[in-house]
Design a protein around this motif. Sequence first.
Motif, short mmCIF file in Angstrom:
data_model
loop_
_atom_site.label_atom_id
_atom_site.label_comp_id
_atom_site.label_asym_id
_atom_site.label_seq_id
_atom_site.Cartn_x
_atom_site.Cartn_y
_atom_site.Cartn_z
N GLU A 85 0.86 -1.18 0.00
CA GLU A 85 0.00 0.00 0.00
C GLU A 85 0.90 1.23 0.00
O GLU A 85 1.79 1.36 0.85
N LEU A 118 1.66 4.79 0.94
CA LEU A 118 1.17 5.70 1.98
C LEU A 118 1.49 7.16 1.69
O LEU A 118 0.70 8.04 2.01
N ASN A 119 2.67 7.41 1.10
CA ASN A 119 3.06 8.80 0.85
C ASN A 119 4.18 8.82 -0.17
O ASN A 119 4.98 7.89 -0.26
N ARG A 125 3.49 0.31 2.91
CA ARG A 125 3.16 -0.68 3.94
C ARG A 125 3.02 -2.03 3.25
O ARG A 125 2.34 -2.15 2.23
N LYS A 139 2.30 -5.88 9.37
CA LYS A 139 2.14 -4.79 8.40
C LYS A 139 3.26 -3.75 8.53
O LYS A 139 3.00 -2.58 8.81
N ILE A 147 6.11 -0.97 7.82
CA ILE A 147 6.17 0.21 6.96
C ILE A 147 7.63 0.43 6.56
O ILE A 147 8.54 0.30 7.39
#
Length: 83
Positions: free
Chosen positions: A15, A17-18, A34, A41, A43
Amino acid sequence: MSLSTPFSDSIEQLELLNVLELNSTRKRMRVVIRKLGDDAKPIFLLTKGADNIIFERLIRGGDEMKRATRITWRSLRATGRGR
Protein backbone atom coordinates in the motif's frame (compact mmCIF):
# COMPACT_ATOMS: atom_id res chain seq x y z
CA MET A 1 0.07 -2.24 -5.78
CA SER A 2 2.17 -5.31 -6.46
CA LEU A 3 5.94 -5.64 -6.49
CA SER A 4 8.20 -8.41 -7.69
CA THR A 5 11.98 -8.48 -7.49
CA PRO A 6 14.66 -10.57 -9.17
CA PHE A 7 15.51 -11.94 -5.71
CA SER A 8 12.21 -13.72 -5.04
CA ASP A 9 9.53 -15.62 -6.94
CA SER A 10 6.75 -14.19 -4.79
CA ILE A 11 4.83 -11.02 -5.55
CA GLU A 12 4.46 -8.64 -2.60
CA GLN A 13 1.26 -6.66 -2.06
CA LEU A 14 1.95 -3.10 -0.92
CA GLU A 15 0.00 0.00 0.00
CA LEU A 16 1.46 3.36 -1.02
CA LEU A 17 1.17 5.70 1.98
CA ASN A 18 3.06 8.80 0.85
CA VAL A 19 5.32 10.14 -1.90
CA LEU A 20 7.98 12.76 -1.23
CA GLU A 21 8.62 14.06 -4.74
CA LEU A 22 12.02 14.59 -6.28
CA ASN A 23 13.16 18.20 -6.39
CA SER A 24 16.37 19.96 -7.36
CA THR A 25 17.18 20.97 -3.78
CA ARG A 26 16.87 17.57 -2.10
CA LYS A 27 18.03 15.56 -5.15
CA ARG A 28 16.20 12.48 -3.97
CA MET A 29 12.72 10.97 -3.91
CA ARG A 30 11.12 8.90 -1.18
CA VAL A 31 8.06 6.71 -0.96
CA VAL A 32 6.48 5.31 2.19
CA ILE A 33 4.85 1.90 1.73
CA ARG A 34 3.16 -0.68 3.94
CA LYS A 35 3.55 -4.39 3.28
CA LEU A 36 0.14 -6.07 3.19
CA GLY A 37 -0.64 -9.68 3.98
CA ASP A 38 1.71 -9.67 6.96
CA ASP A 39 0.23 -9.55 10.47
CA ALA A 40 2.76 -6.92 11.55
CA LYS A 41 2.14 -4.79 8.40
CA PRO A 42 5.63 -3.24 8.46
CA ILE A 43 6.17 0.21 6.96
CA PHE A 44 9.18 0.96 4.75
CA LEU A 45 10.78 4.17 3.53
CA LEU A 46 12.34 3.70 0.08
CA THR A 47 14.72 6.35 -1.22
CA LYS A 48 15.98 6.95 -4.74
CA GLY A 49 18.56 9.55 -5.60
CA ALA A 50 22.11 10.25 -6.63
CA ASP A 51 24.41 7.90 -4.73
CA ASN A 52 26.61 10.76 -3.48
CA ILE A 53 23.55 12.50 -1.96
CA ILE A 54 22.30 9.30 -0.32
CA PHE A 55 25.77 8.34 0.97
CA GLU A 56 26.18 11.78 2.61
CA ARG A 57 23.20 10.95 4.80
CA LEU A 58 24.36 7.53 5.96
CA ILE A 59 25.33 7.27 9.59
CA ARG A 60 28.98 6.94 10.48
CA GLY A 61 30.07 3.38 9.83
CA GLY A 62 27.90 3.09 6.71
CA ASP A 63 30.90 2.04 4.63
CA GLU A 64 29.64 -1.55 4.36
CA MET A 65 26.33 -0.31 2.93
CA LYS A 66 28.18 1.90 0.43
CA ARG A 67 30.32 -1.04 -0.69
CA ALA A 68 27.32 -3.38 -1.01
CA THR A 69 25.37 -0.76 -2.97
CA ARG A 70 28.20 -0.24 -5.44
CA ILE A 71 28.59 -4.01 -5.94
CA THR A 72 24.83 -4.38 -6.50
CA TRP A 73 24.75 -1.59 -9.09
CA ARG A 74 27.71 -3.08 -10.95
CA SER A 75 25.95 -6.46 -10.99
CA LEU A 76 22.67 -4.97 -12.23
CA ARG A 77 24.45 -3.04 -14.97
CA ALA A 78 26.36 -6.15 -16.04
CA THR A 79 23.09 -8.09 -16.42
CA GLY A 80 21.33 -5.22 -18.19
CA ARG A 81 18.87 -4.61 -15.33
CA GLY A 82 20.42 -1.39 -14.01
CA ARG A 83 20.35 1.79 -16.02
